[in-house]
Design a protein around this motif. Sequence first.
Motif, PDB file in Angstrom:
ATOM      1  N   SER A  84       0.828  -1.216   0.000  1.00 42.09           N
ATOM      2  CA  SER A  84       0.000   0.000   0.000  1.00 42.09           C
ATOM      3  C   SER A  84       0.860   1.263   0.000  1.00 42.09           C
ATOM      4  O   SER A  84       0.557   2.244  -0.690  1.00 42.09           O
ATOM      5  CB  SER A  84      -0.926  -0.006   1.223  1.00 42.09           C
ATOM      6  OG  SER A  84      -1.749   1.136   1.228  1.00 42.09           O
ATOM      7  N   GLU A  85       1.947   1.235   0.772  1.00 46.02           N
ATOM      8  CA  GLU A  85       2.840   2.395   0.839  1.00 46.02           C
ATOM      9  C   GLU A  85       3.457   2.705  -0.520  1.00 46.02           C
ATOM     10  O   GLU A  85       3.685   3.865  -0.856  1.00 46.02           O
ATOM     11  CB  GLU A  85       3.943   2.136   1.872  1.00 46.02           C
ATOM     12  CG  GLU A  85       3.432   2.056   3.302  1.00 46.02           C
ATOM     13  CD  GLU A  85       4.453   1.491   4.268  1.00 46.02           C
ATOM     14  OE1 GLU A  85       4.261   1.646   5.480  1.00 46.02           O
ATOM     15  OE2 GLU A  85       5.445   0.878   3.809  1.00 46.02           O
ATOM     16  N   TRP A  86       3.698   1.674  -1.313  1.00 42.94           N
ATOM     17  CA  TRP A  86       4.318   1.877  -2.620  1.00 42.94           C
ATOM     18  C   TRP A  86       3.295   2.290  -3.677  1.00 42.94           C
ATOM     19  O   TRP A  86       3.602   3.079  -4.577  1.00 42.94           O
ATOM     20  CB  TRP A  86       5.045   0.601  -3.054  1.00 42.94           C
ATOM     21  CG  TRP A  86       6.317   0.423  -2.303  1.00 42.94           C
ATOM     22  CD1 TRP A  86       6.497  -0.228  -1.110  1.00 42.94           C
ATOM     23  CD2 TRP A  86       7.593   0.948  -2.659  1.00 42.94           C
ATOM     24  NE1 TRP A  86       7.805  -0.142  -0.709  1.00 42.94           N
ATOM     25  CE2 TRP A  86       8.503   0.573  -1.643  1.00 42.94           C
ATOM     26  CE3 TRP A  86       8.062   1.701  -3.740  1.00 42.94           C
ATOM     27  CZ2 TRP A  86       9.853   0.929  -1.684  1.00 42.94           C
ATOM     28  CZ3 TRP A  86       9.411   2.045  -3.782  1.00 42.94           C
ATOM     29  CH2 TRP A  86      10.284   1.658  -2.756  1.00 42.94           C
ATOM     30  N   LYS A 145       4.412   7.623  -0.790  1.00 43.70           N
ATOM     31  CA  LYS A 145       5.475   8.372  -1.457  1.00 43.70           C
ATOM     32  C   LYS A 145       6.803   7.626  -1.402  1.00 43.70           C
ATOM     33  O   LYS A 145       7.872   8.210  -1.437  1.00 43.70           O
ATOM     34  CB  LYS A 145       5.616   9.747  -0.819  1.00 43.70           C
ATOM     35  CG  LYS A 145       4.350  10.603  -0.928  1.00 43.70           C
ATOM     36  CD  LYS A 145       4.505  11.932  -0.228  1.00 43.70           C
ATOM     37  CE  LYS A 145       3.236  12.763  -0.343  1.00 43.70           C
ATOM     38  NZ  LYS A 145       3.337  14.055   0.375  1.00 43.70           N
ATOM     39  N   ASN A 146       6.714   6.290  -1.327  1.00 44.84           N
ATOM     40  CA  ASN A 146       7.944   5.489  -1.239  1.00 44.84           C
ATOM     41  C   ASN A 146       8.740   5.459  -2.532  1.00 44.84           C
ATOM     42  O   ASN A 146       9.920   5.177  -2.530  1.00 44.84           O
ATOM     43  CB  ASN A 146       7.608   4.046  -0.838  1.00 44.84           C
ATOM     44  CG  ASN A 146       7.438   3.904   0.660  1.00 44.84           C
ATOM     45  OD1 ASN A 146       7.228   4.886   1.352  1.00 44.84           O
ATOM     46  ND2 ASN A 146       7.538   2.688   1.148  1.00 44.84           N
ATOM     47  N   GLY A 147       8.083   5.712  -3.636  1.00 48.93           N
ATOM     48  CA  GLY A 147       8.748   5.582  -4.926  1.00 48.93           C
ATOM     49  C   GLY A 147       7.799   4.891  -5.885  1.00 48.93           C
ATOM     50  O   GLY A 147       6.609   4.765  -5.618  1.00 48.93           O
ATOM     51  N   VAL A 148       8.308   4.446  -7.017  1.00 53.12           N
ATOM     52  CA  VAL A 148       7.467   3.819  -8.036  1.00 53.12           C
ATOM     53  C   VAL A 148       7.948   2.399  -8.309  1.00 53.12           C
ATOM     54  O   VAL A 148       9.133   2.167  -8.550  1.00 53.12           O
ATOM     55  CB  VAL A 148       7.500   4.630  -9.358  1.00 53.12           C
ATOM     56  CG1 VAL A 148       6.618   3.961 -10.415  1.00 53.12           C
ATOM     57  CG2 VAL A 148       7.033   6.058  -9.112  1.00 53.12           C
ATOM     58  N   LEU A 149       7.013   1.470  -8.269  1.00 53.26           N
ATOM     59  CA  LEU A 149       7.317   0.081  -8.634  1.00 53.26           C
ATOM     60  C   LEU A 149       7.209  -0.051 -10.149  1.00 53.26           C
ATOM     61  O   LEU A 149       6.226   0.388 -10.745  1.00 53.26           O
ATOM     62  CB  LEU A 149       6.321  -0.868  -7.965  1.00 53.26           C
ATOM     63  CG  LEU A 149       6.370  -0.956  -6.435  1.00 53.26           C
ATOM     64  CD1 LEU A 149       5.138  -1.694  -5.915  1.00 53.26           C
ATOM     65  CD2 LEU A 149       7.648  -1.638  -5.967  1.00 53.26           C
TER      66      LEU A 149
END
Length: 310
Positions: free
Chosen positions: A106-108, A112-116
């Motif tokens: 969910s965080e990804w 704002k963790n970044g982009v998968l």
Amino acid sequence: MKHDLPKKSRYLKVHIKEILYATNNLDQSNYIGEGTAGKVYRGVLSNKQHVAIKHIIDDGFVETFLREVRNLALVRHPNLVTLLGYCDYGDECFLIYELCTNGNLSEWLFGKNGVLSWTQRLEIAVDCARGLWFLHTYSEGCIVHRDIKPTNILLGPNYEAKLSDFGLSKVIDIGETYASSEVRGTFGYVDPEYQGDRQVNAAGDVYSFGIVLLQLLSGRRVINMNASKPMPLERMARSLTKGGSIVGFADPKLEGEYSAEAFKLTFMLALSCTGHKQERPSMNQVVEKLEEAHNISVNAKASYLHKAKD
């Protein structure tokens, strides 16, 4: 508070002193997040192992605590979070897990963790599907998770996905169903047919997984409450098969960098997972389709790089 724990899991018991040592007396600086059953802390055991510790303080969730210990004590798979120990101290319960350093899905997707990348998303989907396939065909009985959602999908150091939070899980005979007295699960991820008939079986997990798959494809929440006419994600996706274009369903963060063939295959798979219960694929069939989509994507990328090199 004494709990009737299975004898086979007694080797997992940890002293309260170890819990307090690991978390520096449950210091707020080690706080990771909070679920329905309690708070979760980051910790380091005396053997230097990094762990996540769930602190259950509400007496109403003792059943949750017992179920997680019973169901996970002897269950091991690379795509399931490993339960390392538990602590039963007075009115408090603690569950000790391996620490997944990249947080939850969910965080990804929404944070704002970044982009998968596209291939990372497919690999996460494959990992989750393998974990569910293992649970549904477990030798001691089919384990139905009942709460598959992005916050319960944790990511390890190499973004390998692991299913977590087995507090609602139920062990039933393979191929059988269990009549539930109440609907359990999370809004937006619960199988509508289960809400109607209260029958717990593996197909409910398949539905929830299908919703997560749609979120991996689109980067959208289960329902957009900010829209003028909020529509559930599954209904939005299904409407696109009636003359619409599924290209617009892709997560803008992907910036078009994905295989159109693999995207369509995965999109249709997600819709089959969220279809009528009798028509849903089994998790081993889901794994096969996702691995096919991953191979298509890897080969397409290799071909593109080869042409670019020439």
